[in-house]
Design a protein around this motif. Structure first.
Motif, mmCIF file in Angstrom:
data_model
loop_
_atom_site.group_PDB
_atom_site.id
_atom_site.type_symbol
_atom_site.label_atom_id
_atom_site.label_comp_id
_atom_site.label_asym_id
_atom_site.label_seq_id
_atom_site.Cartn_x
_atom_site.Cartn_y
_atom_site.Cartn_z
ATOM 1 N N THR A 8 28.353 12.483 -18.311
ATOM 2 C CA THR A 8 28.906 13.835 -18.340
ATOM 3 C C THR A 8 30.114 13.897 -17.425
ATOM 4 O O THR A 8 30.137 13.303 -16.361
ATOM 5 N N ARG A 9 31.098 14.593 -17.876
ATOM 6 C CA ARG A 9 32.299 14.848 -17.084
ATOM 7 C C ARG A 9 32.435 16.345 -16.908
ATOM 8 O O ARG A 9 31.831 17.119 -17.639
ATOM 9 N N ILE A 10 33.250 16.712 -15.981
ATOM 10 C CA ILE A 10 33.440 18.136 -15.713
ATOM 11 C C ILE A 10 34.057 18.841 -16.916
ATOM 12 O O ILE A 10 33.740 19.993 -17.187
ATOM 13 N N THR A 11 34.899 18.136 -17.664
ATOM 14 C CA THR A 11 35.531 18.769 -18.822
ATOM 15 C C THR A 11 34.510 19.057 -19.917
ATOM 16 O O THR A 11 34.549 20.121 -20.537
ATOM 17 N N THR A 12 33.586 18.132 -20.147
ATOM 18 C CA THR A 12 32.560 18.393 -21.161
ATOM 19 C C THR A 12 31.605 19.496 -20.714
ATOM 20 O O THR A 12 31.173 20.309 -21.528
ATOM 21 N N ASP A 13 31.306 19.520 -19.424
ATOM 22 C CA ASP A 13 30.448 20.594 -18.913
ATOM 23 C C ASP A 13 31.103 21.960 -19.079
ATOM 24 O O ASP A 13 30.456 22.919 -19.508
ATOM 25 N N TRP A 14 32.381 22.064 -18.749
ATOM 26 C CA TRP A 14 33.080 23.339 -18.889
ATOM 27 C C TRP A 14 33.213 23.751 -20.349
ATOM 28 O O TRP A 14 33.016 24.914 -20.698
ATOM 29 N N PHE A 15 33.558 22.804 -21.194
ATOM 30 C CA PHE A 15 33.725 23.106 -22.606
ATOM 31 C C PHE A 15 32.413 23.583 -23.223
ATOM 32 O O PHE A 15 32.373 24.607 -23.928
ATOM 33 N N THR A 16 31.344 22.881 -22.963
ATOM 34 C CA THR A 16 30.048 23.283 -23.527
ATOM 35 C C THR A 16 29.525 24.555 -22.872
ATOM 36 O O THR A 16 28.811 25.325 -23.506
ATOM 37 N N PHE A 17 29.898 24.790 -21.617
ATOM 38 C CA PHE A 17 29.505 26.037 -20.969
ATOM 39 C C PHE A 17 30.163 27.228 -21.654
ATOM 40 O O PHE A 17 29.525 28.251 -21.903
ATOM 41 N N PHE A 18 31.442 27.100 -21.983
ATOM 42 C CA PHE A 18 32.123 28.187 -22.689
ATOM 43 C C PHE A 18 31.557 28.391 -24.092
ATOM 44 O O PHE A 18 31.458 29.525 -24.565
ATOM 45 N N ILE A 19 31.161 27.312 -24.749
ATOM 46 C CA ILE A 19 30.506 27.440 -26.057
ATOM 47 C C ILE A 19 29.177 28.169 -25.907
ATOM 48 O O ILE A 19 28.848 29.054 -26.705
ATOM 49 N N ALA A 20 28.415 27.816 -24.885
ATOM 50 C CA ALA A 20 27.126 28.474 -24.651
ATOM 51 C C ALA A 20 27.304 29.957 -24.360
ATOM 52 O O ALA A 20 26.569 30.797 -24.892
ATOM 53 N N ILE A 21 28.287 30.298 -23.547
ATOM 54 C CA ILE A 21 28.535 31.709 -23.244
ATOM 55 C C ILE A 21 28.998 32.459 -24.489
ATOM 56 O O ILE A 21 28.590 33.595 -24.725
ATOM 57 N N PHE A 22 29.844 31.825 -25.291
ATOM 58 C CA PHE A 22 30.327 32.477 -26.506
ATOM 59 C C PHE A 22 29.169 32.820 -27.434
ATOM 60 O O PHE A 22 29.039 33.967 -27.881
ATOM 61 N N PHE A 23 28.311 31.845 -27.733
ATOM 62 C CA PHE A 23 27.195 32.115 -28.650
ATOM 63 C C PHE A 23 26.167 33.054 -28.036
ATOM 64 O O PHE A 23 25.589 33.887 -28.730
ATOM 65 N N SER A 24 25.961 32.938 -26.753
ATOM 66 C CA SER A 24 25.018 33.820 -26.076
ATOM 67 C C SER A 24 25.483 35.272 -26.144
ATOM 68 O O SER A 24 24.715 36.172 -26.505
ATOM 69 N N ASN A 25 26.743 35.506 -25.834
ATOM 70 C CA ASN A 25 27.274 36.876 -25.888
ATOM 71 C C ASN A 25 27.421 37.373 -27.318
ATOM 72 O O ASN A 25 27.247 38.566 -27.580
ATOM 73 N N LEU A 26 27.728 36.483 -28.257
ATOM 74 C CA LEU A 26 27.816 36.878 -29.657
ATOM 75 C C LEU A 26 26.466 37.395 -30.160
ATOM 76 O O LEU A 26 26.391 38.469 -30.773
ATOM 77 N N ILE A 27 25.413 36.666 -29.889
ATOM 78 C CA ILE A 27 24.066 37.098 -30.294
ATOM 79 C C ILE A 27 23.695 38.398 -29.584
ATOM 80 O O ILE A 27 23.138 39.315 -30.199
ATOM 81 N N LEU A 28 24.028 38.503 -28.300
ATOM 82 C CA LEU A 28 23.722 39.720 -27.544
ATOM 83 C C LEU A 28 24.423 40.930 -28.141
ATOM 84 O O LEU A 28 23.802 41.975 -28.365
ATOM 85 N N PHE A 29 25.710 40.812 -28.454
ATOM 86 C CA PHE A 29 26.452 41.947 -29.005
ATOM 87 C C PHE A 29 26.018 42.291 -30.421
ATOM 88 O O PHE A 29 25.961 43.466 -30.784
ATOM 89 N N ILE A 30 25.712 41.296 -31.227
ATOM 90 C CA ILE A 30 25.242 41.575 -32.586
ATOM 91 C C ILE A 30 23.915 42.322 -32.547
ATOM 92 O O ILE A 30 23.729 43.327 -33.243
#
Length: 137
Positions: free
Chosen positions: A102-124
């Motif tokens: 794992t690198r910091i770039t993959t952690d950040w990228f996947t973290f933003f993906i996780a937040i996007f889907f998490s907030n998308l489901i929450l708002f829907i």
């Protein structure tokens, strides 16, 4: 020796205690006064970091229960924050199991993906199954 083990157990419970404390207090609403444009959820950061680095520190049951506590404090329908937190935990677990280095770039990228889907489901779910209005200004 027993005092050292007790201290170590308390330190190991630190992320869990912090997650519950932030879920009980409304610390996120205090940050909105300082950052008008940027809004973030500290619980999601804690969950993603500790699940990806040391998954035994936070269990899925604790993550679910912290979400239920947050729903009661914030006033959301029960289970919405829990589902959001579990989605972030699922992405962090998936990334941890699928990556060798794992690198910091993959952690950040996947973290933003996780937040996007998490907030998308929450708002829907908020817009479909609740009377709470979500306004984008």
């Amino acid at each position: 020796m027993a005092k050292l083990n007790l201290t170590r157990k308390i330190i190991n419970l630190g992320p869990l205690i912090l997650l519950y404390y932030i879920s009980i207090s409304e610390i996120d609403t205090h940050f909105e006064n300082y950052f008008e444009i940027l809004s973030f959820n500290i619980q999601l950061i804690i969950i993603y970091f500790w699940v990806s680095k040391r998954p035994e520190a936070l269990g899925s049951g604790h993550i679910f229960f912290a979400g239920m506590i947050n729903d009661v404090v914030v006033g959301f329908p029960l289970g919405l924050s829990s589902l959001s937190y579990l989605i972030v935990s699922l992405v962090a677990t998936y990334v941890k199991n699928m990556t060798v280095n794992t690198r910091i770039t993959t952690d950040w990228f996947t973290f933003f993906i996780a937040i996007f889907f998490s907030n998308l489901i929450l708002f829907i779910l908020l817009s479909k199954f609740s009377e709470i209005t979500v306004s984008v200004t």
